[in-house]
Design an enzyme around this catalytic site. Structure first.
Site, PDB file in Angstrom:
ATOM      1  CE  LYS A 162      57.120  46.279   6.521  1.00  0.00           C
ATOM      2  NZ  LYS A 162      57.485  45.050   5.838  1.00  0.00           N
ATOM      3  CG  HIS A 215      65.123  71.657   3.451  1.00  0.00           C
ATOM      4  ND1 HIS A 215      66.204  70.948   4.018  1.00  0.00           N
ATOM      5  CD2 HIS A 215      64.070  71.162   4.012  1.00  0.00           C
ATOM      6  CE1 HIS A 215      65.592  70.128   4.767  1.00  0.00           C
ATOM      7  NE2 HIS A 215      64.311  70.168   5.071  1.00  0.00           N
ATOM      8  CD1 TRP A 261      57.450  69.598  -0.512  1.00  0.00           C
ATOM      9  CD2 TRP A 261      57.859  68.286  -1.919  1.00  0.00           C
ATOM     10  NE1 TRP A 261      56.669  68.521   0.069  1.00  0.00           N
ATOM     11  CE2 TRP A 261      57.100  67.576  -0.986  1.00  0.00           C
ATOM     12  CE3 TRP A 261      58.218  67.403  -2.967  1.00  0.00           C
ATOM     13  CZ2 TRP A 261      56.264  66.366  -1.023  1.00  0.00           C
ATOM     14  CZ3 TRP A 261      57.771  66.103  -3.112  1.00  0.00           C
ATOM     15  CH2 TRP A 261      56.736  65.677  -2.175  1.00  0.00           C
ATOM     16  CG  HIS A 307      50.091  58.892  -0.338  1.00  0.00           C
ATOM     17  ND1 HIS A 307      50.318  59.723   0.926  1.00  0.00           N
ATOM     18  CD2 HIS A 307      50.166  57.578   0.354  1.00  0.00           C
ATOM     19  CE1 HIS A 307      50.420  59.131   2.082  1.00  0.00           C
ATOM     20  NE2 HIS A 307      50.462  57.839   1.596  1.00  0.00           N
ATOM     21  CG  HIS A 328      45.910  61.520   2.589  1.00  0.00           C
ATOM     22  ND1 HIS A 328      46.307  60.163   3.011  1.00  0.00           N
ATOM     23  CD2 HIS A 328      46.880  62.006   2.330  1.00  0.00           C
ATOM     24  CE1 HIS A 328      47.351  59.822   2.750  1.00  0.00           C
ATOM     25  NE2 HIS A 328      47.896  60.964   2.438  1.00  0.00           N
ATOM     26  CG  HIS A 329      48.809  64.602   0.338  1.00  0.00           C
ATOM     27  ND1 HIS A 329      49.797  64.516   1.263  1.00  0.00           N
ATOM     28  CD2 HIS A 329      48.718  63.082   0.080  1.00  0.00           C
ATOM     29  CE1 HIS A 329      50.436  63.540   1.447  1.00  0.00           C
ATOM     30  NE2 HIS A 329      49.858  62.583   0.824  1.00  0.00           N
ATOM     31  CB  SER A 359      63.182  43.591   7.374  1.00  0.00           C
ATOM     32  OG  SER A 359      61.815  44.351   7.601  1.00  0.00           O
ATOM     33  CG  ASP A 385      77.383  44.652 -12.441  1.00  0.00           C
ATOM     34  OD1 ASP A 385      76.338  45.562 -12.101  1.00  0.00           O
ATOM     35  OD2 ASP A 385      78.478  44.871 -12.519  1.00  0.00           O
ATOM     36  NE  ARG A 390      54.690  72.775   5.003  1.00  0.00           N
ATOM     37  CZ  ARG A 390      54.537  71.711   3.994  1.00  0.00           C
ATOM     38  NH1 ARG A 390      53.404  70.839   4.080  1.00  0.00           N
ATOM     39  NH2 ARG A 390      55.412  71.190   3.485  1.00  0.00           N
ATOM     40  CB  SER A 409      68.142  59.620 -12.648  1.00  0.00           C
ATOM     41  OG  SER A 409      68.694  58.791 -11.669  1.00  0.00           O
ATOM     42  CB  SER A 410      63.563  57.865 -10.282  1.00  0.00           C
ATOM     43  OG  SER A 410      64.155  58.514  -9.497  1.00  0.00           O
ATOM     44  CE1 TYR A 441      53.226  54.331   3.237  1.00  0.00           C
ATOM     45  CE2 TYR A 441      51.965  55.425   1.626  1.00  0.00           C
ATOM     46  CZ  TYR A 441      52.072  54.892   2.840  1.00  0.00           C
ATOM     47  OH  TYR A 441      51.211  55.253   3.872  1.00  0.00           O
ATOM     48  CB  THR A 449      51.931  50.562   8.848  1.00  0.00           C
ATOM     49  OG1 THR A 449      51.506  50.957   7.692  1.00  0.00           O
ATOM     50  CG2 THR A 449      53.235  51.313   9.327  1.00  0.00           C
ATOM     51  CD  GLU A 463      59.327  60.518  -4.070  1.00  0.00           C
ATOM     52  OE1 GLU A 463      58.924  59.596  -4.965  1.00  0.00           O
ATOM     53  OE2 GLU A 463      60.176  60.740  -3.531  1.00  0.00           O
TER      54      GLU A 463
END
Lengths: 167, 547
Positions: free
Chosen positions: B336, B82, B147, B258, B307-308, B273, B111, B455, B174-175, B262, B333, B260
């Site tokens: 924003k 998931h 994951w 991390h 921090h993870h 926006s 294009d 979890r 791909s990314s 963002y 943040t 990722e």
């Protein structure tokens, strides 16, 4: 798209591709340099000199509480004490019965952090026995602690708390 | 001049030939940015459905304590897949798809820069998805260690892990190619008169996101390659038995992980926006500060990864550093969120579906941001690590954040894509339905986490039953509601609520609204002339020199 724009796009793409390749190797570079880097900026707790270092003092803080509805006050006369490794610590408290009735109370001790308990040996404590207080009596009591010979580096401070309960 | 006109004509003929490809060839050989964008969006929606079905499998099991439906091993495979499918299959390709569809239109480019590479970027995705699905059916099953693929579990797992590793390689490739395409398009192919600081915010956030991906997708590829060689080729990067360090994997993974976060949030910021000014009928408040905020979030995202890992056992100095850097992200943040609210302030707001999703985004993303701030505090995080509080936090930023922005974007640009208006009533129903059931699903998870529910477990102590039942009911309702969205999109393609004008939202002033609806197969073959670009910039108050 004209040839000039096409060339510019190619150059941008090649540069970005090189960045991607560099970042791919960056992960691999971390493997050998991660330990080296940590040691260089002093972030490595596993260093042998840290393991043997014996800090000389532990900050002891005393906290007191009274159970709800109990007509008793307790005052900490030595709130904070610097405990030397291997030394003796004495802390004094003043307990007063503010009510008109004689009372029997008991102090319930606790530690934070819990592992500090193993480093401090209680030689004498007013929490060992129940206390009988006459109406309006004020009494000074003590706690005497023997501090362990070696203190862990990261402990820094410990709090001892006493809560007065009806016995 | 003659020569270039001739080439243009030749290219035009060439393009016509592409447009004439019908049936499966049109999609398999697609080089048109709109076709590829459409492919990306449908792919990500089907992955969303697949990952969502797995989520319902998880919630069904957690409705009651005890084991009802799955073996614990399969439950863990569900949570792992998931996560991987939603992150790499649903959210990321959806943003790439939007960038493909919209960037050339918004910037006045004919294009994307590399049309054939674009085709390859997309067509690597279905095989990657297939590998992940196949991994469910091999001996040992799909990866089940979460994951994040932490060793030692990921080293000990069965061959499903190898399939997942190859899938991540393909997704990463791909990314990276998609991102190279986006950066090149944004940097080199803007219409005359549109300087970097006059671009639509969605172009800015796509640009910064693409840079982030180019920097960190290869790091993840490196990490999983090390896992692969540890598993099969005798290396000991992460094997403690051979002198390796399992914690090293966590450092490398989160150095990717991390940014990722963002990568999945910044494009959402860009979309919101675009939408808020349109329906508030006011230019975006603080455009330049928005750009700087995006850039500083991107830079800070490289300095907060540990921090993870507070619970892993970091030295106090490192904990403090990562804690303060993480808290610092709240500043850009906050800028924003302030600017979004200031954009709406005293605007002539109307609440069409895209606007509802954008406002829903601002509210709920802020909730997720605050729970993130709570988690950034090291002593609290050590308590909260791997509890449902974390699950609640990242679903607030990823579902109510990234996903809601994607729904908003779809409703916003659907008239441009299809040439038809969507059913507004159904759209609003979809919003309110999602808004309510999302909160019913995920808000109780905060309480569960604070009460200590871990979890990634299929069973739990009795005291957690009530909140889990509520969350499961919410999840099934939320999931079913997404069929409304699917119906609305298909219905719009088939005619919807009637033909859409070129500019269905009178408050929208970016270049994509200057072409017809539906957008013709080829747009801006000649760059829009400067007067047209200027007109749009003036409406957005971007025509002054602020560079």
């Amino acid at each position: 798209m004209n040839a000039v724009a096409h060339g510019a796009n190619r150059r941008t793409a090649i540069r970005l591709g090189l960045v991607a390749l560099a970042m791919f190797s960056f992960g691999y570079v971390l493997a050998p340099f991660y330990d080296v880097l940590c040691r260089a900026i002093g972030l490595d707790r596993a260093r042998p000199e840290f393991a043997t270092a014996i800090p000389t003092a532990l900050r002891l803080e005393f906290d007191t509480n009274v159970a709800d509805g109990l007509p008793v006050t307790i005052e900490t006369l030595d709130r904070v004490v610097a405990a030397k490794a291997g030394g003796l610590v004495k802390a004094r408290f003043r307990i007063a019965n503010t009510g008109d009735q004689p009372l029997t109370i008991r102090a319930i001790p606790s530690f934070a952090p819990v592992r500090a308990a193993g480093l401090l040996q209680k030689l004498e404590c007013f929490c060992f026995d129940a206390l009988k207080l006459a109406p309006h009596e004020t009494r000074d009591v003590t706690v005497v602690l023997l501090v362990a010979k070696a203190l862990p580096e990261e402990l820094g401070a410990a709090t001892l708390s006493y809560t007065l309960q009806p016995a | 001049m003659t020569a270039s006109t001739e080439t243009l004509h030749l290219q035009h003929a060439d393009h016509q030939a592409h447009a004439d490809a019908h049936g499966w060839r049109r999609w398999l050989y697609a080089t048109n940015h709109k076709d590829i964008g459409t492919l990306y969006l449908w792919f990500s929606f089907s992955m969303f459905m697949l990952g969502g079905t797995m989520a319902l499998g998880i919630r069904a099991e957690l409705f009651q304590p005890g084991l009802q439906f799955w073996h614990p091993e399969f439950f863990n495979q569900l949570t792992t897949l998931h996560g991987i499918i939603m992150v790499f299959g649903a959210i990321m390709p959806a943003f790439t798809g939007l960038a493909n569809w919209m960037l050339p239109l918004m910037l006045g480019a004919p294009d994307m820069a590399f049309a054939r590479m674009n085709n390859w970027s997309f067509w690597l995705l279905p095989p990657a998805a297939a590998l992940l699905v196949i991994s469910l059916f091999v001996p040992g099953g799909a990866p089940a260690g979460g994951w994040t693929l932490y060793p030692p579990l990921s080293i000990q797992a069965g061959m499903g892990m190898d399939l997942a590793i190859f899938a991540i390689h393909l997704l990463g490739l791909s990314s990276i190619m998609g991102s190279i395409n986006i950066v090149t398009t944004v940097l080199n192919m803007r219409a005359p008169g549109m300087t970097l600081l006059k671009m639509p915010m969605f172009a800015w956030t796509s640009l910064v996101t693409a840079y982030l991906l180019i920097a960190v997708a290869p790091v993840l590829a490196g990490a999983v390659t090390m896992l692969l060689t540890d598993r099969h080729f005798g290396t000991h990067f992460f094997k403690a038995a051979g002198g390796g360090d399992p914690v090293l994997f966590q450092h490398i993974f989160w150095f990717f992980g991390h940014p990722e976060v963002y990568i999945m949030a910044l494009p959402a910021f860009g979309i919101v926006s675009q939408i808020l000014p349109t329906f508030a009928r006011k230019p975006l408040f603080g455009y330049v500060s928005m750009v700087y905020a995006v850039c500083s979030i991107a830079i800070l995202s490289f300095m907060v990864w540990a921090h993870h890992m507070f619970a892993v056992g970091l030295p106090a100095t490192a904990q403090l550093f990562f804690m303060f850097m993480t808290m610092l992200i709240a500043v850009p943040t906050g800028v924003k969120v302030f600017n979004w609210i200031a954009t709406m302030w005293q605007g002539e707001m109307t609440f069409e579906t895209p606007m509802l999703f954008a406002i829903g985004f601002v509210c709920l993303f802020t909730v997720g941001g605050f729970s993130g701030l709570v988690l950034s505090i090291a002593p609290i995080d050590i308590q909260m690590t791997d509890t449902y509080y974390v699950v609640a936090h990242f679903h607030y930023v990823l579902v109510a954040g990234a996903l809601f922005s994607l729904f908003g974007a779809t409703y916003y640009w659907l008239p441009k894509w299809t040439g038809q208006m969507y059913n507004e009533k159904l759209g609003k129903l979809h919003f309110w339905w999602s808004m309510i059931w999302f909160n019913v699903t995920f808000f109780p998870m905060h309480f569960l986490g604070l009460a200590g529910m871990p979890r990634r477990i299929p069973d739990y102590p009795l005291q957690f039953t009530d909140f889990n039942s509520v969350a499961s009911v919410g999840a099934f309702c939320f999931g079913l509601g997404q069929l409304l969205f699917l119906y609305n999109v298909i219905n719009t393609i088939r005619g919807g609520a009637g033909r859409a004008p070129a500019r269905p939202w009178e408050g929208a002033h970016t270049l994509e609204w200057e072409v017809a609806s539906p957008a013709p197969h080829h747009t801006w073959e000649m760059p829009p002339d400067e007067a047209l670009v200027k007109k749009g910039l003036r409406a957005q108050l971007l025509d002054q020199d602020h560079e």
